[in-house]
Design a protein around this motif. Structure first.
Motif, mmCIF file in Angstrom:
data_model
loop_
_atom_site.group_PDB
_atom_site.id
_atom_site.type_symbol
_atom_site.label_atom_id
_atom_site.label_comp_id
_atom_site.label_asym_id
_atom_site.label_seq_id
_atom_site.Cartn_x
_atom_site.Cartn_y
_atom_site.Cartn_z
ATOM 1 N N ALA A 95 0.826 -1.209 0.000
ATOM 2 C CA ALA A 95 0.000 0.000 0.000
ATOM 3 C C ALA A 95 0.862 1.262 0.000
ATOM 4 O O ALA A 95 0.537 2.253 -0.671
ATOM 5 C CB ALA A 95 -0.926 -0.005 1.215
ATOM 6 N N ILE A 96 1.961 1.231 0.740
ATOM 7 C CA ILE A 96 2.870 2.382 0.780
ATOM 8 C C ILE A 96 3.479 2.631 -0.597
ATOM 9 O O ILE A 96 3.554 3.773 -1.068
ATOM 10 C CB ILE A 96 3.973 2.155 1.835
ATOM 11 C CG1 ILE A 96 3.384 2.285 3.243
ATOM 12 C CG2 ILE A 96 5.123 3.145 1.648
ATOM 13 C CD1 ILE A 96 4.339 1.893 4.347
ATOM 14 N N GLU A 97 3.904 1.560 -1.249
ATOM 15 C CA GLU A 97 4.483 1.693 -2.586
ATOM 16 C C GLU A 97 3.462 2.266 -3.563
ATOM 17 O O GLU A 97 3.778 3.120 -4.399
ATOM 18 C CB GLU A 97 4.970 0.324 -3.067
ATOM 19 C CG GLU A 97 5.762 0.353 -4.360
ATOM 20 C CD GLU A 97 7.088 1.082 -4.236
ATOM 21 O OE1 GLU A 97 7.606 1.540 -5.278
ATOM 22 O OE2 GLU A 97 7.604 1.209 -3.102
ATOM 23 N N LEU A 162 1.893 2.762 7.523
ATOM 24 C CA LEU A 162 1.183 3.180 6.315
ATOM 25 C C LEU A 162 0.495 4.517 6.547
ATOM 26 O O LEU A 162 0.591 5.433 5.713
ATOM 27 C CB LEU A 162 0.150 2.122 5.927
ATOM 28 C CG LEU A 162 -0.880 2.515 4.863
ATOM 29 C CD1 LEU A 162 -0.200 2.896 3.557
ATOM 30 C CD2 LEU A 162 -1.883 1.375 4.646
ATOM 31 N N TYR A 163 -0.180 4.643 7.665
ATOM 32 C CA TYR A 163 -0.891 5.882 8.009
ATOM 33 C C TYR A 163 0.059 7.082 8.022
ATOM 34 O O TYR A 163 -0.232 8.130 7.432
ATOM 35 C CB TYR A 163 -1.560 5.700 9.370
ATOM 36 C CG TYR A 163 -1.977 6.974 10.049
ATOM 37 C CD1 TYR A 163 -3.194 7.579 9.770
ATOM 38 C CD2 TYR A 163 -1.137 7.582 10.989
ATOM 39 C CE1 TYR A 163 -3.570 8.763 10.402
ATOM 40 C CE2 TYR A 163 -1.503 8.755 11.623
ATOM 41 C CZ TYR A 163 -2.721 9.340 11.327
ATOM 42 O OH TYR A 163 -3.078 10.513 11.949
ATOM 43 N N ARG A 164 1.201 6.932 8.674
ATOM 44 C CA ARG A 164 2.157 8.041 8.765
ATOM 45 C C ARG A 164 2.707 8.418 7.392
ATOM 46 O O ARG A 164 2.929 9.604 7.110
ATOM 47 C CB ARG A 164 3.294 7.662 9.710
ATOM 48 C CG ARG A 164 2.871 7.605 11.174
ATOM 49 C CD ARG A 164 3.992 7.092 12.056
ATOM 50 N NE ARG A 164 3.609 7.094 13.464
ATOM 51 C CZ ARG A 164 4.314 6.515 14.426
ATOM 52 N NH1 ARG A 164 5.444 5.880 14.128
ATOM 53 N NH2 ARG A 164 3.896 6.561 15.680
ATOM 54 N N THR A 165 2.906 7.421 6.545
ATOM 55 C CA THR A 165 3.377 7.705 5.189
ATOM 56 C C THR A 165 2.347 8.524 4.422
ATOM 57 O O THR A 165 2.686 9.501 3.744
ATOM 58 C CB THR A 165 3.668 6.392 4.431
ATOM 59 O OG1 THR A 165 4.680 5.658 5.117
ATOM 60 C CG2 THR A 165 4.126 6.680 3.008
ATOM 61 N N LEU A 166 1.092 8.139 4.533
ATOM 62 C CA LEU A 166 0.021 8.851 3.835
ATOM 63 C C LEU A 166 -0.079 10.296 4.311
ATOM 64 O O LEU A 166 -0.219 11.223 3.503
ATOM 65 C CB LEU A 166 -1.312 8.134 4.062
ATOM 66 C CG LEU A 166 -1.413 6.710 3.507
ATOM 67 C CD1 LEU A 166 -2.708 6.056 3.961
ATOM 68 C CD2 LEU A 166 -1.324 6.715 1.986
ATOM 69 N N VAL A 167 0.000 10.491 5.622
ATOM 70 C CA VAL A 167 -0.065 11.850 6.176
ATOM 71 C C VAL A 167 1.106 12.686 5.665
ATOM 72 O O VAL A 167 0.945 13.853 5.301
ATOM 73 C CB VAL A 167 -0.075 11.805 7.719
ATOM 74 C CG1 VAL A 167 0.073 13.210 8.300
ATOM 75 C CG2 VAL A 167 -1.361 11.164 8.227
ATOM 76 N N ILE A 171 -1.920 13.302 2.090
ATOM 77 C CA ILE A 171 -3.212 12.652 1.862
ATOM 78 C C ILE A 171 -4.046 12.732 3.137
ATOM 79 O O ILE A 171 -3.564 12.429 4.228
ATOM 80 C CB ILE A 171 -3.015 11.179 1.454
ATOM 81 C CG1 ILE A 171 -2.232 11.107 0.140
ATOM 82 C CG2 ILE A 171 -4.357 10.468 1.320
ATOM 83 C CD1 ILE A 171 -1.883 9.695 -0.290
ATOM 84 N N LYS A 172 -5.284 13.141 3.000
ATOM 85 C CA LYS A 172 -6.169 13.250 4.158
ATOM 86 C C LYS A 172 -6.775 11.885 4.481
ATOM 87 O O LYS A 172 -7.085 11.103 3.589
ATOM 88 C CB LYS A 172 -7.261 14.283 3.896
ATOM 89 C CG LYS A 172 -6.712 15.704 3.790
ATOM 90 C CD LYS A 172 -7.810 16.733 3.665
ATOM 91 C CE LYS A 172 -7.225 18.143 3.654
ATOM 92 N NZ LYS A 172 -8.275 19.181 3.531
ATOM 93 N N ILE A 173 -6.947 11.657 5.767
ATOM 94 C CA ILE A 173 -7.397 10.355 6.245
ATOM 95 C C ILE A 173 -8.857 10.404 6.671
ATOM 96 O O ILE A 173 -9.285 11.316 7.383
ATOM 97 C CB ILE A 173 -6.537 9.885 7.437
ATOM 98 C CG1 ILE A 173 -5.049 9.911 7.072
ATOM 99 C CG2 ILE A 173 -6.981 8.508 7.899
ATOM 100 C CD1 ILE A 173 -4.669 9.006 5.925
ATOM 101 N N VAL A 174 -9.607 9.394 6.241
ATOM 102 C CA VAL A 174 -10.989 9.213 6.685
ATOM 103 C C VAL A 174 -11.107 7.808 7.260
ATOM 104 O O VAL A 174 -10.672 6.835 6.634
ATOM 105 C CB VAL A 174 -11.995 9.394 5.529
ATOM 106 C CG1 VAL A 174 -13.399 8.972 5.967
ATOM 107 C CG2 VAL A 174 -12.010 10.839 5.055
#
Length: 205
Positions: A95-97, A162-167, A171-174
């Motif tokens: 998912a990170i990739e 994964l969450y920290r990478t997205l932030v 990318i906004k998290i829902v």
């Protein structure tokens, strides 16, 4: 060379401590598993647990309600063992990739939707209890709600990374969950305690 060896040792020790920390989180109140059966070549009467698991994962067995009784310990050893954590980490890495290769709009509308149960928060301590038996006993909504109300679910391995990478990518998290609205405060606290410190929206039932 000696410095590299020391650094490798420290990194390995740190990773081991992290893994042990996760196990410590999920092994509270866990009932004693019977001797390892249904794995490593041990034969069980009835359902072949590895075949059953494969059929479920490939959706060849559908609408199943219970883990076969003789597969309870097979599921338990998998969930409490290293393989489950490795599988979770592989999913997170993939998912990170994927996220890193997205072409983001940069307009603040890039959103990643997470489920909560078994995606960001793990209910493994609950499923490992003697009155749940990893799904070999019928689901009890009251008992599960009581577990949710405790607000102490640990993070699923790899999900916080994964969450920290997205932030960090902007990318906004829902968070989207079937959890009842009355648990909003508890779920919010549990998410933050587990390492999910910011999000755009938390949608509950």
């Amino acid at each position: 060379m000696r410095l590299a060896a020391v650094l490798l040792f420290l990194a390995t020790a740190f990773a081991t401590c992290q893994a042990d920390g996760y196990i410590e989180q999920v092994t509270q109140d866990i009932h004693l598993l019977r001797p390892r059966m249904g794995a490593a070549g041990y034969l069980l009467q009835g359902v072949n647990c590895l075949s059953w698991r494969l059929a479920v994962e490939t959706n060849n067995i559908r609408n199943w309600k219970l883990v076969p009784e003789n597969c309870e310990q097979y599921v338990g050893h998998y969930m409490l063992g290293k393989q489950y954590r490795k599988d979770c980490e592989i999913v997170a890495n993939t998912a990170i990739e994927y996220a890193k290769n997205l072409t983001l709009s940069g307009d603040g509308k890039d959103i990643w939707i997470f489920d909560i149960d078994e995606t960001t928060l793990s209910n493994l301590p609950y499923y490992a209890r003697s009155d749940v038996l990893f799904g070999a006993l019928p689901y009890n909504n009251t008992k599960f709600d009581e577990w949710v109300a405790e607000g102490r679910a640990p993070p699923v391995p790899g999900s916080v990374r994964l969450y920290r990478t997205l932030v960090s990518l902007g990318i906004k998290i829902v968070f989207l969950s079937g959890t009842a609205e009355r648990f909003r405060e508890i779920r919010t606290s549990n998410l933050k305690e587990a390492g999910y410190y910011i999000w755009e929206k938390l949608i509950l039932k």
